[in-house]
Design an enzyme around this catalytic site. Structure first.
Site, PDB file in Angstrom:
ATOM      1  N   HIS A   1      -5.632   3.331   7.446  1.00 25.15           N
ATOM      2  CA  HIS A   1      -5.753   3.367   5.983  1.00 25.15           C
ATOM      3  C   HIS A   1      -6.673   2.273   5.440  1.00 25.15           C
ATOM      4  O   HIS A   1      -6.914   2.225   4.235  1.00 25.15           O
ATOM      5  CB  HIS A   1      -4.360   3.237   5.360  1.00 25.15           C
ATOM      6  CG  HIS A   1      -3.744   1.899   5.678  1.00 25.15           C
ATOM      7  ND1 HIS A   1      -3.387   1.536   6.964  1.00 25.15           N
ATOM      8  CD2 HIS A   1      -3.454   0.843   4.897  1.00 25.15           C
ATOM      9  CE1 HIS A   1      -2.898   0.312   6.941  1.00 25.15           C
ATOM     10  NE2 HIS A   1      -2.925  -0.133   5.702  1.00 25.15           N
ATOM     11  N   ASP A   2      -7.152   1.388   6.299  1.00 24.68           N
ATOM     12  CA  ASP A   2      -8.024   0.299   5.851  1.00 24.68           C
ATOM     13  C   ASP A   2      -9.490   0.515   6.213  1.00 24.68           C
ATOM     14  O   ASP A   2     -10.314  -0.375   6.000  1.00 24.68           O
ATOM     15  CB  ASP A   2      -7.584  -1.028   6.497  1.00 24.68           C
ATOM     16  CG  ASP A   2      -6.247  -1.511   5.970  1.00 24.68           C
ATOM     17  OD1 ASP A   2      -5.899  -1.164   4.823  1.00 24.68           O
ATOM     18  OD2 ASP A   2      -5.546  -2.233   6.707  1.00 24.68           O
TER      19      ASP A   2
ATOM     20  N   ASP B   1       6.721  -0.625   8.309  1.00 19.73           N
ATOM     21  CA  ASP B   1       5.618  -1.576   8.176  1.00 19.73           C
ATOM     22  C   ASP B   1       6.139  -2.807   7.434  1.00 19.73           C
ATOM     23  O   ASP B   1       6.442  -2.735   6.231  1.00 19.73           O
ATOM     24  CB  ASP B   1       4.501  -0.874   7.370  1.00 19.73           C
ATOM     25  CG  ASP B   1       3.149  -1.520   7.564  1.00 19.73           C
ATOM     26  OD1 ASP B   1       3.097  -2.738   7.751  1.00 19.73           O
ATOM     27  OD2 ASP B   1       2.129  -0.783   7.497  1.00 19.73           O
TER      28      ASP B   1
ATOM     29  N   ASP C   1       5.847  11.458  -0.924  1.00 20.67           N
ATOM     30  CA  ASP C   1       7.177  10.848  -0.897  1.00 20.67           C
ATOM     31  C   ASP C   1       7.899  11.155   0.411  1.00 20.67           C
ATOM     32  O   ASP C   1       7.386  11.901   1.262  1.00 20.67           O
ATOM     33  CB  ASP C   1       7.995  11.338  -2.103  1.00 20.67           C
ATOM     34  CG  ASP C   1       7.829  12.836  -2.299  1.00 20.67           C
ATOM     35  OD1 ASP C   1       8.066  13.573  -1.335  1.00 20.67           O
ATOM     36  OD2 ASP C   1       7.415  13.269  -3.409  1.00 20.67           O
TER      37      ASP C   1
ATOM     38  N   ASN D   1       8.002  16.559  -5.033  1.00 18.54           N
ATOM     39  CA  ASN D   1       8.579  16.818  -6.359  1.00 18.54           C
ATOM     40  C   ASN D   1       7.526  16.923  -7.464  1.00 18.54           C
ATOM     41  O   ASN D   1       7.841  16.813  -8.646  1.00 18.54           O
ATOM     42  CB  ASN D   1       9.614  15.745  -6.713  1.00 18.54           C
ATOM     43  CG  ASN D   1       8.983  14.367  -6.768  1.00 18.54           C
ATOM     44  OD1 ASN D   1       7.839  14.185  -6.341  1.00 18.54           O
ATOM     45  ND2 ASN D   1       9.697  13.406  -7.309  1.00 18.54           N
TER      46      ASN D   1
ATOM     47  N   ASP E   1       3.545  15.529  -1.391  1.00 18.36           N
ATOM     48  CA  ASP E   1       4.335  15.315  -2.602  1.00 18.36           C
ATOM     49  C   ASP E   1       5.359  16.441  -2.726  1.00 18.36           C
ATOM     50  O   ASP E   1       4.992  17.597  -2.901  1.00 18.36           O
ATOM     51  CB  ASP E   1       3.375  15.303  -3.802  1.00 18.36           C
ATOM     52  CG  ASP E   1       4.112  15.181  -5.116  1.00 18.36           C
ATOM     53  OD1 ASP E   1       5.286  14.753  -5.108  1.00 18.36           O
ATOM     54  OD2 ASP E   1       3.496  15.504  -6.159  1.00 18.36           O
TER      55      ASP E   1
ATOM     56  N   ASP F   1       2.560  -6.547   9.457  1.00 18.43           N
ATOM     57  CA  ASP F   1       1.308  -6.660   8.724  1.00 18.43           C
ATOM     58  C   ASP F   1       0.726  -8.080   8.827  1.00 18.43           C
ATOM     59  O   ASP F   1       1.461  -9.062   8.685  1.00 18.43           O
ATOM     60  CB  ASP F   1       1.597  -6.336   7.245  1.00 18.43           C
ATOM     61  CG  ASP F   1       0.347  -6.300   6.397  1.00 18.43           C
ATOM     62  OD1 ASP F   1      -0.474  -5.401   6.630  1.00 18.43           O
ATOM     63  OD2 ASP F   1       0.191  -7.185   5.522  1.00 18.43           O
TER      64      ASP F   1
ATOM     65  N   ASP G   1       5.053  15.041  -8.676  1.00 19.87           N
ATOM     66  CA  ASP G   1       4.663  13.995  -9.628  1.00 19.87           C
ATOM     67  C   ASP G   1       3.299  13.422  -9.230  1.00 19.87           C
ATOM     68  O   ASP G   1       2.835  12.433  -9.791  1.00 19.87           O
ATOM     69  CB  ASP G   1       5.715  12.881  -9.708  1.00 19.87           C
ATOM     70  CG  ASP G   1       5.906  12.167  -8.388  1.00 19.87           C
ATOM     71  OD1 ASP G   1       5.277  12.569  -7.382  1.00 19.87           O
ATOM     72  OD2 ASP G   1       6.677  11.192  -8.348  1.00 19.87           O
TER      73      ASP G   1
ATOM     74  N   GLU H   1      -0.302  -6.531  13.546  1.00 15.01           N
ATOM     75  CA  GLU H   1      -1.677  -6.455  13.067  1.00 15.01           C
ATOM     76  C   GLU H   1      -2.273  -7.856  13.178  1.00 15.01           C
ATOM     77  O   GLU H   1      -1.874  -8.765  12.447  1.00 15.01           O
ATOM     78  CB  GLU H   1      -1.730  -5.962  11.613  1.00 15.01           C
ATOM     79  CG  GLU H   1      -3.151  -5.629  11.207  1.00 15.01           C
ATOM     80  CD  GLU H   1      -3.397  -5.704   9.704  1.00 15.01           C
ATOM     81  OE1 GLU H   1      -4.316  -5.056   9.225  1.00 15.01           O
ATOM     82  OE2 GLU H   1      -2.659  -6.438   9.009  1.00 15.01           O
TER      83      GLU H   1
HETATM   84  C1  NOJ Z   1      -3.314  -5.148   6.138  1.00 22.56           C
HETATM   85  C2  NOJ Z   1      -2.926  -3.810   5.561  1.00 22.56           C
HETATM   86  O1  NOJ Z   1      -3.150  -2.810   6.504  1.00 22.56           O
HETATM   87  C3  NOJ Z   1      -3.737  -3.654   4.304  1.00 22.56           C
HETATM   88  O2  NOJ Z   1      -3.689  -2.342   3.791  1.00 22.56           O
HETATM   89  C4  NOJ Z   1      -3.251  -4.679   3.322  1.00 22.56           C
HETATM   90  O3  NOJ Z   1      -4.031  -4.627   2.156  1.00 22.56           O
HETATM   91  C5  NOJ Z   1      -3.326  -6.089   3.906  1.00 22.56           C
HETATM   92  N1  NOJ Z   1      -2.858  -6.164   5.254  1.00 22.56           N
HETATM   93  C6  NOJ Z   1      -2.494  -7.042   3.089  1.00 22.56           C
HETATM   94  O4  NOJ Z   1      -1.132  -6.791   3.257  1.00 22.56           O
HETATM   95 CA    CA Z   2       6.409  12.741  -5.334  1.00 18.96          CA
END
Ligand code: NOJ
Ligand code: CA
Length: 554
Positions: free
Chosen positions: A314-315, A99, A30, A24, A22, A199, A26, A243
């Site tokens: 991240h999933d 993405d 970013d 700035n 981050d 995605d 908040d 993906e």
């Molecule tokens: C896969 C993404 O990696 C995930 O984070 C997202 O929730 C779903 N696709 C839906 O877009």
């Molecule tokens: Ca920020």
């Protein structure tokens, strides 16, 4: 012009921008924050940064619900910031991968808002169906729970959503939709974007009949071929990854060989190919299952396709917590073991932010600690089914996507140096020990180990083109493999357990070899390894004797 072979030794780093840095104060990461950390990324040695969606979005699913593909979401910064990022990254030889969320949009997207009202030509941009006597048109459960259909009282029809109801699926059967999406890709290519991750892309091909919606892989291929021909496929320097949650080896080969995508993310490793989620989260890890999947993809894609290598993103939970061991005595050792394991395989390695310093799962205590839409929907459904709170939370703490979304731990300062303000998501309390600053200072750190591996990988062609062969196949705790090309050989041995394990077979280690290992003192005695210590991992590189060709015409 960069050919395929040239990008094959590249390494991609994934940034989840809200949690990266981050700038700035908040509380939300970013684009300027990414810019501040470009030197860090360049020091690590990566070639491309995949940034999860930064487009305008109501953020129901943290950017995977786009309301405007042509603009940057204001909390992330401005278009000028983005242009600056492209320029400064490229100065350091780093490309930017965006993405693209093209299976669906946000329900706040102008197209959907107009579709709701039946305004042409948007009326047919989404998948609309009449109901069945007050019930949804078909059965089917969305990935984020509930029916795939949602009723709109405005349009008096149901729309289809593969994910949350705030993420209506686009109708790819409509050529105008496909044209608009290609335009978006071209807009970002013109800005200097060098890569795209698509995605949920294997959901775009759908067979829509009055009573059902079925996924159709042939249509998916057809649409992707067209998208590629009309946008990124025109520039061989652009790297793409799809993906594809449902892809098997054959599907992957088709995506790649038809020039639809450079590579795909296959999820058989993540789900351990059919093992129930409750089981894949259990320890010990079902290593035979992992071996089976890796062997299959390494062997069957060789010379026919191209793998992508990742153990998390991240999933998913943090890789050291899931595939390694996040107890303090083993955390760094096992994270180094996973790095050797992954980097030795054929395919493009992806590093998810924080894995290079060994960030762990979060110590969740109550449902109030979660923010992710999938996790919250799951909780609600499980509650409605009458499951016990304790059991629901126990499972969520191991599997929730929020584990990987905590802010990046830069230093031992307040909020892990991520921000001076209260971060949008709690920082893992272990930031005082686990952070970038501490890693940079320590020669023996995980970060420096990643750096060494990346450099070594780039200098030796065998990582890219070496043929894969499994070794120690019967061992249920050790994953071993070799990679060979005409002049080089790699031997990789990883103890995936906290036990001391005897190595039964001879490994054929020659006199002059280079070794990268996670313990400080090598365990190689008389050119062999007798026993592996907990999570011990060894990478052995050796030259192969030149083959003397005894041709017919001496
Ligand atoms: C896969 C993404 O990696 C995930 O984070 C997202 O929730 C779903 N696709 C839906 O877009
Ligand atoms: Ca920020």
């Amino acid at each position: 012009m960069m050919t395929r072979a040239e990008w094959k030794n590249q390494i991609i780093y994934q940034i989840y921008p809200r949690s990266f840095k981050d700038s700035n104060n908040d509380g939300i990461g970013d684009i300027q924050g990414i810019i501040e950390k470009l030197d860090y990324l360049s020091d690590l040695g990566i070639d491309m940064v995949w940034i999860t969606p930064i487009f305008k979005s109501p953020n129901k699913d943290n950017g995977y619900d786009v309301s405007d593909y042509y603009n940057i979401h204001n909390t992330f910064g401005t278009m000028t910031d983005f242009e600056k990022l492209i320029k400064l990254a490229s100065k350091r030889g780093i490309g930017i991968m965006l993405d693209m969320v093209f299976n669906h949009t946000s329900d706040q997207h102008e197209w959907f808002q107009k579709s709701l009202l039946g305004i042409k030509p948007y009326d047919d941009f989404y998948i609309w169906k009449k109901g069945n006597n007050g019930l949804p048109p078909t059965e089917g459960t969305a990935f984020f729970g509930g029916s795939v259909w949602e009723y709109s009282s405005q349009r008096k029809e149901y729309y289809y959503h593969s994910f949350d109801k705030s993420q209506p699926d686009l109708n790819w059967q409509n050529p105008l939709v496909r044209e608009k999406l290609a335009d978006i890709v071209n807009f970002w290519i013109d800005k200097g974007v060098r890569g795209f991750r698509f995605d949920a892309i294997d959901n775009i091909g759908k067979e829509i009949s009055p009573d059902k919606v079925k996924s159709n892989i042939l249509l998916t291929h057809q649409y992707l071929k067209e998208l590629s021909a009309n946008s990124y496929g025109r520039d061989p320097k652009i790297i793409t990854v799809g993906e594809t949650g449902g892809a098997n080896v054959k599907d992957a080969i088709d995506y790649i060989n038809n020039d639809e995508l450079s590579m795909v993310f296959q999820f058989q490793i993540m789900s351990l190919d059919g093992v129930r989620e409750d089981d894949w989260l259990k320890k010990p890890l079902p290593l035979f299952q992992l071996k089976k999947i890796i062997n299959k993809w390494q062997i069957e894609l060789a010379n026919k396709g191209w793998n992508s290598q990742f153990l998390g993103n991240h999933d998913f939970p943090r890789i050291v917590s899931r595939f390694g061991d996040d107890r303090e005595e083993y955390r760094v050792l096992s994270a180094k073991m996973l790095a050797i394991f992954l980097f030795g395989l054929q395919g493009t390695p992806y590093i998810y932010q924080g894995d290079e310093i060994g960030m762990t799962n979060f110590p969740f205590k109550s449902i109030d600690d979660y923010q992710d839409v999938e996790s919250l929907n799951y909780y609600q459904e499980a509650k409605d089914k009458g499951l016990l709170e304790k059991n629901i939370l126990d499972r969520m703490s191991k599997s929730s996507r929020d584990n990987a979304r905590t802010p990046m731990q830069w230093s031992s300062e307040t909020n892990g140096g991520f921000s001076n303000a209260k971060p949008w998501f709690a920082v893992n309390p272990n930031y005082k020990q686990i952070n970038v600053e501490a890693n940079l200072k320590d020669n023996n750190s995980l970060f420096n180990f990643y750096k060494k591996l990346i450099k070594f990988r780039k200098e030796h062609l065998v990582f890219t083109n070496g043929q894969y062969e499994e070794i120690l196949a019967d061992d249920d705790k050790v994953f071993g493999y070799k990679r060979k090309n005409l002049g080089e050989e790699l031997i990789i041995i990883c103890n995936f357990s906290s036990d001391v394990v005897k190595v039964k077979s001879k490994l054929g280690i020659k006199k002059d070899f280079i070794i990268i290992e996670n313990y400080t003192h090598s365990n190689i005695i008389d050119n062999n390894i007798k026993a592996l210590r907990p999570y011990e991992a060894i990478l052995i590189y050796q030259k192969r004797p030149a083959v003397i060709c005894q041709g017919k015409n001496k």
